[in-house]
Write a protein that holds these residues in place. Structure first.
Motif, mmCIF file in Angstrom:
data_model
loop_
_atom_site.group_PDB
_atom_site.id
_atom_site.type_symbol
_atom_site.label_atom_id
_atom_site.label_comp_id
_atom_site.label_asym_id
_atom_site.label_seq_id
_atom_site.Cartn_x
_atom_site.Cartn_y
_atom_site.Cartn_z
ATOM 1 N N PHE A 270 0.732 -1.089 0.041
ATOM 2 C CA PHE A 270 -0.110 0.004 0.067
ATOM 3 C C PHE A 270 0.931 1.364 -0.042
ATOM 4 N N LEU A 271 0.520 2.178 -0.964
ATOM 5 C CA LEU A 271 1.217 3.240 -1.041
ATOM 6 C C LEU A 271 0.777 4.332 0.194
ATOM 7 N N ALA A 272 1.509 4.960 0.986
ATOM 8 C CA ALA A 272 1.128 5.502 2.127
ATOM 9 C C ALA A 272 2.264 6.700 2.141
ATOM 10 N N PRO A 273 1.641 7.959 2.754
ATOM 11 C CA PRO A 273 0.440 8.388 2.868
ATOM 12 C C PRO A 273 -0.268 8.561 1.574
ATOM 13 N N PRO A 274 -1.705 8.682 1.468
ATOM 14 C CA PRO A 274 -2.664 8.544 2.650
ATOM 15 C C PRO A 274 -2.714 6.927 2.959
ATOM 16 N N PHE A 275 -2.940 6.808 4.487
ATOM 17 C CA PHE A 275 -2.713 5.360 5.153
ATOM 18 C C PHE A 275 -4.308 4.663 4.679
ATOM 19 N N PRO A 276 -3.998 3.451 4.799
ATOM 20 C CA PRO A 276 -5.312 2.740 4.860
ATOM 21 C C PRO A 276 -6.263 2.965 6.007
ATOM 22 N N TYR A 277 -7.425 2.997 5.856
ATOM 23 C CA TYR A 277 -8.399 3.508 7.131
ATOM 24 C C TYR A 277 -9.228 2.288 7.621
ATOM 25 N N PHE A 278 -9.588 2.321 8.913
ATOM 26 C CA PHE A 278 -10.440 1.199 9.377
ATOM 27 C C PHE A 278 -11.815 1.424 9.292
ATOM 28 N N ILE A 279 -12.551 0.482 9.112
ATOM 29 C CA ILE A 279 -14.067 0.514 8.477
ATOM 30 C C ILE A 279 -14.706 -0.166 9.932
ATOM 31 N N GLU A 280 -14.558 -1.432 10.194
ATOM 32 C CA GLU A 280 -15.244 -2.086 11.411
ATOM 33 C C GLU A 280 -14.589 -3.330 11.798
ATOM 34 N N GLY A 281 -14.813 -3.982 12.856
ATOM 35 C CA GLY A 281 -14.324 -5.262 13.237
ATOM 36 C C GLY A 281 -15.048 -5.716 14.456
ATOM 37 N N ASN A 282 -14.549 -7.255 14.758
ATOM 38 C CA ASN A 282 -15.213 -7.571 15.888
ATOM 39 C C ASN A 282 -14.378 -8.639 16.268
ATOM 40 N N LEU A 283 -14.713 -9.475 17.439
ATOM 41 C CA LEU A 283 -14.243 -10.845 17.821
ATOM 42 C C LEU A 283 -15.459 -11.845 17.746
ATOM 43 N N THR A 284 -15.306 -12.735 16.782
ATOM 44 C CA THR A 284 -16.180 -13.693 16.671
ATOM 45 C C THR A 284 -16.308 -14.936 16.948
ATOM 46 N N THR A 285 -16.887 -15.879 17.469
ATOM 47 C CA THR A 285 -16.871 -17.157 17.711
ATOM 48 C C THR A 285 -17.716 -17.986 16.808
ATOM 49 N N TYR A 286 -17.471 -19.002 16.063
ATOM 50 C CA TYR A 286 -17.917 -20.060 15.367
ATOM 51 C C TYR A 286 -18.186 -21.458 15.882
ATOM 52 N N LYS A 287 -19.281 -21.764 16.098
ATOM 53 C CA LYS A 287 -19.509 -23.234 16.904
ATOM 54 C C LYS A 287 -19.119 -24.326 15.816
ATOM 55 N N LYS A 288 -18.822 -25.324 16.165
ATOM 56 C CA LYS A 288 -18.571 -26.484 15.300
ATOM 57 C C LYS A 288 -19.547 -26.765 14.347
ATOM 58 N N GLY A 289 -19.117 -26.990 13.253
ATOM 59 C CA GLY A 289 -20.216 -27.265 11.952
ATOM 60 C C GLY A 289 -20.576 -25.860 11.353
ATOM 61 N N GLN A 290 -20.336 -24.387 11.885
ATOM 62 C CA GLN A 290 -20.591 -23.086 11.271
ATOM 63 C C GLN A 290 -19.386 -22.977 10.245
ATOM 64 N N ARG A 291 -19.593 -22.134 9.176
ATOM 65 C CA ARG A 291 -18.942 -21.693 7.947
ATOM 66 C C ARG A 291 -18.899 -20.163 7.903
ATOM 67 N N HIS A 292 -17.832 -19.823 7.561
ATOM 68 C CA HIS A 292 -17.653 -18.446 7.165
ATOM 69 C C HIS A 292 -18.540 -18.056 5.695
ATOM 70 N N PRO A 293 -18.974 -16.902 5.666
ATOM 71 C CA PRO A 293 -20.065 -16.594 4.650
ATOM 72 C C PRO A 293 -19.440 -16.788 3.459
ATOM 73 N N ASN A 294 -20.143 -16.903 2.440
ATOM 74 C CA ASN A 294 -19.877 -16.896 0.938
ATOM 75 C C ASN A 294 -20.214 -15.649 0.245
#
Length: 302
Positions: A9-33
């Motif tokens: 990434f060329l900087a500046p300008p720097f990349p910027y944050f949009i959103e985030g979280n800490l997530t738990t998947y139970k056994k058998g769950q999948r990441h979205p397609n």
């Protein structure tokens, strides 16, 4: 570390944050397609396993793995989780040039900026597409701070969120270069101590936190700071006490408790060993009540 490609990434300008979280998947769950998400999706594994694909590539992500999924590509689950899985994720974007490359070559701006005495030339930030963290705890700590900042009042949190996000990117870029560095581990210990100095900390608890032997922790700190972890902790607590003495009217026993000492007598002795005077006399040297009346027992002094 296996060979990987880099997102540069060329900087500046720097990349910027949009959103985030800490997530738990139970056994058998999948990441979205998903198709054409429109921004970068970063996955940082904490526990378990996650099976992901992007276009014609697939990964099995294990604890401490990091994967950056690119905008405008197909992201899909390869198979369901085989166990409960915990991971951080965050989305970010950039307004300037970026590319995928096998070598960390600097990018050139399309429109050169005139050189001024206060202007800093463009740099290129190189983030591995996929990496195994050598020292994950610093990044985890930064991510926790980043997520906490996002639930504060937006007008107050904006600068804090973006500043912490810059530190997260720095961790991702630097980790690949410092996985075997004693100094790097010492810096991780330093950060942990500064964030947790009010809590009980022992050599044993530090060894458990960083998953290494107590003797190795001591060697790393000796190399970087010329002291053991507990000596660093004591010095940092005393420095915090000094600031309390100068800036507040808190009584000594409350200051002692606030900075993590369980006994006032031990706190006073440690303080005197470092500054040559007792905490009470140190306060008298640098604080004078303008009214001529002795200090109170509370309140913040600017």
């Amino acid at each position: 570390m296996t060979e990987t490609t880099f997102l540069s990434f060329l900087a500046p300008p720097f990349p910027y944050f949009i959103e985030g979280n800490l997530t738990t998947y139970k056994k058998g769950q999948r990441h979205p397609n998903r198709y054409n998400l429109g921004f970068f999706d970063v996955i940082i594994m904490k526990e378990g396993s996650l099976y992901l694909g992007e276009e014609n590539k697939q990964w099995k992500l294990l604890p401490h793995d990091v994967l950056i999924l690119e905008p405008n590509k197909h992201h899909f689950p390869v198979e369901p989780c085989t166990e409960d899985t915990v991971f951080y994720w965050f989305h970010f974007q950039t307004k300037d040039k970026w590319c995928v490359q096998k070598e960390q070559k600097p990018l050139e701006p399309d429109q050169p900026v005139p050189t001024l005495h206060y202007y800093s030339d463009n740099n290129t930030v190189h983030l591995p597409k996929h990496q195994k963290l050598g020292n994950p705890n610093e990044l985890f700590n930064r991510l926790d701070l980043l997520l906490k900042s996002t639930v504060k009042i937006r007008s107050l949190a904006f600068w804090e969120t973006q500043q912490i996000f810059m530190q997260v990117l720095q961790c991702l870029e630097n980790d690949q270069h410092n996985q075997s560095s004693n100094v790097k581990l010492a810096e991780q210990i330093e950060i942990y101590i500064k964030q947790n100095y009010k809590e009980p900390i022992t050599n044993k608890s530090l060894a458990a936190q960083f998953h290494v032997h107590e003797n190795y922790l001591a060697r790393c700190m000796k190399v970087a700071f010329n002291c053991t972890p507990l000596e660093y902790l004591s010095n940092y607590r005393i420095e915090q006490a000094r600031l309390h003495l100068l800036k507040t009217d808190l009584p000594l026993h409350l200051i002692s408790e606030e900075i993590g000492f369980t006994r006032l007598s031990y706190f006073s002795q440690c303080f005197k060993n470092k500054y040559g005077v007792s905490p009470a006399n140190y306060r008298k040297q640098y604080r004078r009540d303008r009214s001529g009346v002795g200090s109170g027992t509370g309140g913040q002094v600017p």
